[in-house]
Design a protein around this motif. Structure first.
Motif, mmCIF file in Angstrom:
data_model
loop_
_atom_site.group_PDB
_atom_site.id
_atom_site.type_symbol
_atom_site.label_atom_id
_atom_site.label_comp_id
_atom_site.label_asym_id
_atom_site.label_seq_id
_atom_site.Cartn_x
_atom_site.Cartn_y
_atom_site.Cartn_z
ATOM 1 N N ALA A 79 4.560 12.874 -0.022
ATOM 2 C CA ALA A 79 4.854 11.717 0.835
ATOM 3 C C ALA A 79 6.363 11.552 1.008
ATOM 4 O O ALA A 79 7.077 11.334 0.032
ATOM 5 C CB ALA A 79 4.255 10.463 0.220
ATOM 6 N N LEU A 91 4.402 10.322 -4.940
ATOM 7 C CA LEU A 91 3.624 11.494 -4.540
ATOM 8 C C LEU A 91 4.584 12.426 -3.798
ATOM 9 O O LEU A 91 5.058 12.090 -2.709
ATOM 10 C CB LEU A 91 2.464 11.081 -3.628
ATOM 11 C CG LEU A 91 1.567 12.204 -3.126
ATOM 12 C CD1 LEU A 91 0.805 12.837 -4.291
ATOM 13 C CD2 LEU A 91 0.597 11.685 -2.085
ATOM 14 N N HIS A 104 -4.685 15.270 4.966
ATOM 15 C CA HIS A 104 -4.864 15.422 3.525
ATOM 16 C C HIS A 104 -5.543 14.178 2.955
ATOM 17 O O HIS A 104 -5.402 13.067 3.464
ATOM 18 C CB HIS A 104 -3.530 15.720 2.822
ATOM 19 C CG HIS A 104 -2.497 14.655 2.952
ATOM 20 N ND1 HIS A 104 -2.430 13.577 2.110
ATOM 21 C CD2 HIS A 104 -1.500 14.492 3.841
ATOM 22 C CE1 HIS A 104 -1.427 12.800 2.463
ATOM 23 N NE2 HIS A 104 -0.846 13.337 3.519
ATOM 24 N N SER A 105 -6.274 14.370 1.916
ATOM 25 C CA SER A 105 -7.134 13.306 1.377
ATOM 26 C C SER A 105 -6.366 12.218 0.634
ATOM 27 O O SER A 105 -6.905 11.130 0.437
ATOM 28 C CB SER A 105 -8.189 13.910 0.458
ATOM 29 O OG SER A 105 -7.557 14.570 -0.630
ATOM 30 N N GLU A 106 -5.138 12.476 0.237
ATOM 31 C CA GLU A 106 -4.395 11.476 -0.515
ATOM 32 C C GLU A 106 -3.980 10.285 0.341
ATOM 33 O O GLU A 106 -3.721 9.203 -0.168
ATOM 34 C CB GLU A 106 -3.137 12.088 -1.156
ATOM 35 C CG GLU A 106 -3.421 13.050 -2.287
ATOM 36 C CD GLU A 106 -3.675 14.462 -1.783
ATOM 37 O OE1 GLU A 106 -3.539 14.719 -0.575
ATOM 38 O OE2 GLU A 106 -4.028 15.310 -2.611
ATOM 39 N N MET A 107 -3.895 10.466 1.658
ATOM 40 C CA MET A 107 -3.431 9.401 2.547
ATOM 41 C C MET A 107 -4.615 8.595 3.061
ATOM 42 O O MET A 107 -5.412 9.075 3.847
ATOM 43 C CB MET A 107 -2.671 10.011 3.731
ATOM 44 C CG MET A 107 -2.225 9.020 4.740
ATOM 45 S SD MET A 107 -0.580 8.455 4.399
ATOM 46 C CE MET A 107 -0.330 7.429 5.826
ATOM 47 N N PRO A 108 -4.735 7.360 2.590
ATOM 48 C CA PRO A 108 -5.820 6.519 3.109
ATOM 49 C C PRO A 108 -5.497 6.066 4.526
ATOM 50 O O PRO A 108 -4.339 6.095 4.951
ATOM 51 C CB PRO A 108 -5.833 5.326 2.152
ATOM 52 C CG PRO A 108 -4.465 5.272 1.586
ATOM 53 C CD PRO A 108 -3.947 6.692 1.580
ATOM 54 N N SER A 159 9.637 10.055 -3.975
ATOM 55 C CA SER A 159 8.369 9.348 -3.798
ATOM 56 C C SER A 159 7.468 9.627 -5.001
ATOM 57 O O SER A 159 7.522 10.717 -5.578
ATOM 58 C CB SER A 159 7.669 9.838 -2.530
ATOM 59 O OG SER A 159 8.386 9.465 -1.382
ATOM 60 N N ARG A 214 2.655 3.060 -3.177
ATOM 61 C CA ARG A 214 1.898 3.837 -4.166
ATOM 62 C C ARG A 214 2.226 5.320 -4.061
ATOM 63 O O ARG A 214 2.164 6.040 -5.047
ATOM 64 C CB ARG A 214 0.400 3.639 -3.974
ATOM 65 C CG ARG A 214 -0.066 2.254 -4.349
ATOM 66 C CD ARG A 214 -1.555 2.137 -4.251
ATOM 67 N NE ARG A 214 -1.925 2.175 -2.831
ATOM 68 C CZ ARG A 214 -3.150 1.993 -2.376
ATOM 69 N NH1 ARG A 214 -4.138 1.791 -3.205
ATOM 70 N NH2 ARG A 214 -3.395 2.028 -1.087
ATOM 71 N N CYS A 215 2.583 5.763 -2.849
ATOM 72 C CA CYS A 215 2.863 7.181 -2.636
ATOM 73 C C CYS A 215 4.275 7.449 -2.129
ATOM 74 O O CYS A 215 4.872 8.460 -2.471
ATOM 75 C CB CYS A 215 1.871 7.759 -1.636
ATOM 76 S SG CYS A 215 0.155 7.683 -2.193
ATOM 77 N N HIS A 216 4.779 6.555 -1.267
ATOM 78 C CA HIS A 216 6.096 6.731 -0.652
ATOM 79 C C HIS A 216 7.151 5.939 -1.406
ATOM 80 O O HIS A 216 6.916 4.799 -1.780
ATOM 81 C CB HIS A 216 6.085 6.212 0.794
ATOM 82 C CG HIS A 216 5.211 6.978 1.712
ATOM 83 N ND1 HIS A 216 5.648 8.068 2.422
ATOM 84 C CD2 HIS A 216 3.910 6.799 2.056
ATOM 85 C CE1 HIS A 216 4.653 8.526 3.163
ATOM 86 N NE2 HIS A 216 3.591 7.780 2.963
ATOM 87 N N HIS A 219 0.816 -1.208 0.000
ATOM 88 C CA HIS A 219 0.000 0.000 0.000
ATOM 89 C C HIS A 219 0.851 1.260 0.000
ATOM 90 O O HIS A 219 0.523 2.224 -0.658
ATOM 91 C CB HIS A 219 -0.911 0.024 1.217
ATOM 92 C CG HIS A 219 -1.907 -1.086 1.252
ATOM 93 N ND1 HIS A 219 -2.946 -1.187 0.365
ATOM 94 C CD2 HIS A 219 -2.004 -2.157 2.072
ATOM 95 C CE1 HIS A 219 -3.644 -2.259 0.640
ATOM 96 N NE2 HIS A 219 -3.105 -2.875 1.670
#
Length: 70
Positions: free
Chosen positions: A19, A16, A46-50, A14, A4-6, A1
């Motif tokens: 991240a 993103l 922030h909304s990008e982090m689930p 990263s 995807r960003c880190h 998971h």
């Protein structure tokens, strides 16, 4: 998971930019302080982090790995 960003690699940005790379987390936070957040579910402003919740063994493994980067 997380990848995807880190960035989870030894170098490179990263995916993103907001991240931080995992290799730098120990520079930004005391690694031990992440244990509770991982157990309770990481939430950010922030909304990008689930939100994720990790199992105790997963937390132990991740913390051990992050400490190895120090």
């Amino acid at each position: 998971h997380c990848a995807r960003c880190h960035s989870i690699d030894a170098s490179g940005p990263s995916p993103l930019p907001l991240a931080p790379p995992f290799r730098d987390l120990h520079k930004l936070y005391p690694v031990e302080s992440l244990e509770e957040a991982l157990a309770e579910g990481i939430m950010t402003g922030h909304s990008e982090m689930p939100q994720f919740r990790f199992e105790p063994e997963e937390i132990e493994n991740l913390i051990t790995w992050l400490k190895s980067l120090e």
